[in-house]
Motif scaffolding. Sequence first.
Motif, PDB file in Angstrom:
ATOM      1  N   ILE B  36      76.190  29.846  50.363  1.00  0.00           N
ATOM      2  CA  ILE B  36      74.787  29.451  50.447  1.00  0.00           C
ATOM      3  C   ILE B  36      74.468  28.666  49.186  1.00  0.00           C
ATOM      4  O   ILE B  36      74.620  29.188  48.080  1.00  0.00           O
ATOM      5  N   VAL B  37      74.064  27.415  49.376  1.00  0.00           N
ATOM      6  CA  VAL B  37      73.726  26.583  48.230  1.00  0.00           C
ATOM      7  C   VAL B  37      72.259  26.196  48.324  1.00  0.00           C
ATOM      8  O   VAL B  37      71.797  25.754  49.369  1.00  0.00           O
ATOM      9  N   SER B  38      71.543  26.420  47.229  1.00  0.00           N
ATOM     10  CA  SER B  38      70.142  25.998  47.192  1.00  0.00           C
ATOM     11  C   SER B  38      70.038  24.701  46.418  1.00  0.00           C
ATOM     12  O   SER B  38      70.749  24.496  45.440  1.00  0.00           O
ATOM     13  N   ILE B  39      69.143  23.850  46.863  1.00  0.00           N
ATOM     14  CA  ILE B  39      68.843  22.642  46.097  1.00  0.00           C
ATOM     15  C   ILE B  39      67.399  22.769  45.630  1.00  0.00           C
ATOM     16  O   ILE B  39      66.501  22.945  46.441  1.00  0.00           O
ATOM     17  N   LEU B 204      67.733  34.590  44.595  1.00  0.00           N
ATOM     18  CA  LEU B 204      67.980  35.714  45.496  1.00  0.00           C
ATOM     19  C   LEU B 204      68.999  35.364  46.570  1.00  0.00           C
ATOM     20  O   LEU B 204      69.902  36.147  46.881  1.00  0.00           O
ATOM     21  N   LEU B 205      68.885  34.188  47.152  1.00  0.00           N
ATOM     22  CA  LEU B 205      69.684  33.865  48.332  1.00  0.00           C
ATOM     23  C   LEU B 205      71.007  33.186  48.029  1.00  0.00           C
ATOM     24  O   LEU B 205      71.981  33.371  48.741  1.00  0.00           O
ATOM     25  N   SER B 206      71.066  32.399  46.940  1.00  0.00           N
ATOM     26  CA  SER B 206      72.204  31.487  46.880  1.00  0.00           C
ATOM     27  C   SER B 206      73.390  31.985  46.088  1.00  0.00           C
ATOM     28  O   SER B 206      73.288  32.845  45.219  1.00  0.00           O
ATOM     29  N   ASP B 207      74.541  31.379  46.392  1.00  0.00           N
ATOM     30  CA  ASP B 207      75.733  31.548  45.589  1.00  0.00           C
ATOM     31  C   ASP B 207      75.743  30.534  44.455  1.00  0.00           C
ATOM     32  O   ASP B 207      76.258  30.792  43.382  1.00  0.00           O
ATOM     33  N   ARG B 208      75.168  29.356  44.772  1.00  0.00           N
ATOM     34  CA  ARG B 208      75.054  28.343  43.730  1.00  0.00           C
ATOM     35  C   ARG B 208      73.701  27.666  43.857  1.00  0.00           C
ATOM     36  O   ARG B 208      73.192  27.501  44.966  1.00  0.00           O
ATOM     37  N   ILE B 209      73.152  27.280  42.722  1.00  0.00           N
ATOM     38  CA  ILE B 209      71.874  26.567  42.738  1.00  0.00           C
ATOM     39  C   ILE B 209      72.098  25.174  42.167  1.00  0.00           C
ATOM     40  O   ILE B 209      72.578  25.024  41.046  1.00  0.00           O
ATOM     41  N   VAL B 210      71.783  24.189  42.980  1.00  0.00           N
ATOM     42  CA  VAL B 210      71.914  22.813  42.529  1.00  0.00           C
ATOM     43  C   VAL B 210      70.556  22.354  42.030  1.00  0.00           C
ATOM     44  O   VAL B 210      69.583  22.386  42.761  1.00  0.00           O
ATOM     45  N   MET B 211      70.488  21.952  40.743  1.00  0.00           N
ATOM     46  CA  MET B 211      69.205  21.559  40.173  1.00  0.00           C
ATOM     47  C   MET B 211      69.150  20.052  40.041  1.00  0.00           C
ATOM     48  O   MET B 211      70.046  19.437  39.475  1.00  0.00           O
ATOM     49  N   GLY B 221      71.420  17.572  38.162  1.00  0.00           N
ATOM     50  CA  GLY B 221      71.380  17.810  36.727  1.00  0.00           C
ATOM     51  C   GLY B 221      72.356  18.891  36.324  1.00  0.00           C
ATOM     52  O   GLY B 221      73.135  18.735  35.381  1.00  0.00           O
ATOM     53  N   GLU B 222      72.320  19.987  37.063  1.00  0.00           N
ATOM     54  CA  GLU B 222      73.145  21.131  36.700  1.00  0.00           C
ATOM     55  C   GLU B 222      73.449  21.909  37.957  1.00  0.00           C
ATOM     56  O   GLU B 222      72.661  21.896  38.902  1.00  0.00           O
ATOM     57  N   VAL B 223      74.569  22.615  37.970  1.00  0.00           N
ATOM     58  CA  VAL B 223      74.839  23.529  39.078  1.00  0.00           C
ATOM     59  C   VAL B 223      75.061  24.913  38.491  1.00  0.00           C
ATOM     60  O   VAL B 223      75.867  25.087  37.593  1.00  0.00           O
ATOM     61  N   LEU B 224      74.281  25.876  38.960  1.00  0.00           N
ATOM     62  CA  LEU B 224      74.346  27.219  38.400  1.00  0.00           C
ATOM     63  C   LEU B 224      75.030  28.159  39.383  1.00  0.00           C
ATOM     64  O   LEU B 224      74.654  28.212  40.556  1.00  0.00           O
ATOM     65  N   ASP B 225      76.036  28.855  38.923  1.00  0.00           N
ATOM     66  CA  ASP B 225      76.658  29.895  39.756  1.00  0.00           C
ATOM     67  C   ASP B 225      75.829  31.159  39.652  1.00  0.00           C
ATOM     68  O   ASP B 225      75.520  31.609  38.552  1.00  0.00           O
ATOM     69  N   GLU B 256      61.662  22.914  30.920  1.00  0.00           N
ATOM     70  CA  GLU B 256      61.898  22.512  29.549  1.00  0.00           C
ATOM     71  C   GLU B 256      62.536  21.142  29.486  1.00  0.00           C
ATOM     72  O   GLU B 256      62.016  20.214  28.898  1.00  0.00           O
ATOM     73  N   ARG B 257      63.687  21.051  30.220  1.00  0.00           N
ATOM     74  CA  ARG B 257      64.432  19.804  30.088  1.00  0.00           C
ATOM     75  C   ARG B 257      63.966  18.734  31.065  1.00  0.00           C
ATOM     76  O   ARG B 257      64.051  17.570  30.810  1.00  0.00           O
ATOM     77  N   HIS B 258      63.529  19.175  32.227  1.00  0.00           N
ATOM     78  CA  HIS B 258      63.129  18.167  33.219  1.00  0.00           C
ATOM     79  C   HIS B 258      61.729  18.444  33.715  1.00  0.00           C
ATOM     80  O   HIS B 258      61.505  18.685  34.884  1.00  0.00           O
ATOM     81  N   ARG B 259      60.838  18.457  32.783  1.00  0.00           N
ATOM     82  CA  ARG B 259      59.441  18.703  33.174  1.00  0.00           C
ATOM     83  C   ARG B 259      58.939  17.607  34.080  1.00  0.00           C
ATOM     84  O   ARG B 259      59.310  16.446  33.955  1.00  0.00           O
ATOM     85  N   PHE B 260      58.086  18.000  34.996  1.00  0.00           N
ATOM     86  CA  PHE B 260      57.525  17.047  35.944  1.00  0.00           C
ATOM     87  C   PHE B 260      56.481  16.216  35.232  1.00  0.00           C
ATOM     88  O   PHE B 260      55.476  16.737  34.761  1.00  0.00           O
ATOM     89  N   VAL B 261      56.743  14.926  35.073  1.00  0.00           N
ATOM     90  CA  VAL B 261      55.879  14.107  34.245  1.00  0.00           C
ATOM     91  C   VAL B 261      54.667  13.557  34.989  1.00  0.00           C
ATOM     92  O   VAL B 261      53.551  13.596  34.490  1.00  0.00           O
ATOM     93  N   GLU B 262      54.918  13.067  36.189  1.00  0.00           N
ATOM     94  CA  GLU B 262      53.789  12.491  36.932  1.00  0.00           C
ATOM     95  C   GLU B 262      52.845  13.588  37.390  1.00  0.00           C
ATOM     96  O   GLU B 262      53.233  14.733  37.523  1.00  0.00           O
ATOM     97  N   ALA B 263      51.626  13.201  37.663  1.00  0.00           N
ATOM     98  CA  ALA B 263      50.715  14.157  38.286  1.00  0.00           C
ATOM     99  C   ALA B 263      51.132  14.315  39.737  1.00  0.00           C
ATOM    100  O   ALA B 263      51.308  13.334  40.448  1.00  0.00           O
ATOM    101  N   ALA B 264      51.312  15.556  40.149  1.00  0.00           N
ATOM    102  CA  ALA B 264      51.794  15.801  41.505  1.00  0.00           C
ATOM    103  C   ALA B 264      50.670  15.588  42.503  1.00  0.00           C
ATOM    104  O   ALA B 264      49.555  15.954  42.253  1.00  0.00           O
TER     105      ALA B 264
END
Lengths: 296, 264
Positions: B36-39, B204-211, B221-225, B256-264
């Motif tokens: 299970i991979v989350s993006i 909770l759900l994933s084996d890996r998280i793709v950021m 940016g990063e893949v977290l196990d 921290e590293r990839h803060r959302f810059v534009e107004a959403a």
Amino acid sequence: MSLAVVKPKQPEQTEPAKVVALQMKPKRDFKRTARRLGVYLASNLLPPLVCATLLLLLWQIVFGRAGATLPSPVQVWKEAQDLIVDPFFVNGPQDIGLGLRVWTSLQRVAIGFGLAAFVGILVGATVGQSIWAMRGLDPIFQILRTVPPLAWLPISLAAFRDSSPSAIFVIFITSIWPILINTAVGVRNIPQDYRNVAEVLRLNTFEFFWKIMLPSAAPYIFTGLRIGIGLAWLAIVAAEMLTGGVGIGFFIWDAWNSSRLPDIVVALFYIGIVGFVLDRIVGALGSLASRGTSAN
Amino acid sequence: MSGYLKLDHINKTFRRGAAETEVLRDINLTIDKGEIVSIIGHSGCGKSTLLNLIAGLTSVTAGAVLLEEREVNAPGPERAVVFQNHSLLPWLTVYDNVALAVNKVFGSTKSRSERRDWIMHNLDLVQMSHARDKRPSEISGGMKQRVGIARALAIEPKILLLDEPFGALDALTRAHLQDSVMQIHASLKNTMIMITHDVDEAVLLSDRIVMMTNGPSATIGEVLDVRLERPRKRLDLVADRDYIAAREAVLKFLYERHRFVEAA
């Protein structure tokens, strides 16, 4: 005396919660239903009846005096009683009840409108699927749509050289445009989600047409059909006045030529009532067919 | 392992007239069978575009999506999608919605009664068999999403793609459905890719998280196990050190590293 200690029940091993459907109570109170029906009838049937009576009265007052140009209700009832009382008498080839005449006209409408619905939905669906077909054809449709029914008649008489197919063609060409245009708009408005579902399942064109396109565009299609049936009924009366035959339109023309004004009045009522019933039938079919489509 | 699904140097550029926007740049990812991979990423970073590319609903500008070493570039039932807004057909009952998919995919391989049993089995799996004759407008949002999942599972996809499947649901319903997904995964061992913007859900759900980094030209940016034992229990994890660490890592990446810059 010993005090019984009531232990709180230990929660058993947590299991995923079951989803339980709520049961609806099928209980119905007969008396209340009857009363509701009474109220419904009184509030929906009474006002039109009162208004109709008042209008008839007004009509009688205005045209009841001597020398009036048009017949009064009493006069209509006296002189055209046979037409009102028995719609289905047959006294000869040209002396038949109005019900039978309406029936002949309805058969023509059925053929012409049926063809218009079939061709209109198919062509509309094709046009709606393609942006370029829509852009290219829509202006043409919009122009043709405004041509009055009778303007088509000379051309169709020239093409078919017979009155009956000409009348049917006039119905077809009059009622096809709203069906076609509405279907095209309905198909253009199919949500992308439904298209995605179809793509993931790899539905072929035929399956997509039956299972996604028709139900999804059903509200639009039935709006078109409803306008179409009204126009078809409008066209048949006009066409029959010119082409002759047994239909209700020709009856009016014939009655005018032999100065039977009360007969015309009765025929007008027949036409109005049949048109109303046709409109309601298509409307009811529409709400049956598109049930659930709009609610999401 | 050579990887079950492979995203190979994917670029996606949208063109509108003369204007070009590069949405995704150089996406490389390998996903194994049963994972299970989350993006996860901020809104507008192209998560949904990436899922649509895998589903084949949009086509890649450069690079390739490889499933079992074969390129896929059109949608197909081996990559079922659970859409964000359930996408059930409102004129069909719950049963018929699943049946539409099952009859199309198994119409020639399963008999009529087999297909009926299979539809009911899948509705049972998401605990929706009681509502088989209801229309989507008559059931709640969570129930609709369950049916959407049943429809996707019923065509036995190689990969289940979930596009923010629980985004529109309230927190309690969402938790129920997350549990359901974990149970289904435990019994079927299917491969899932899930788009989410919920950090807890991802951990909770994933084996890996793709950021994903922020768009335009977003990339991985990063893949977290996530090394947490399965079956995972929501309550036990609250104080689990690995869980907290994983959660912190994702939060730090996003805020921290990839803060959302534009107004959403």
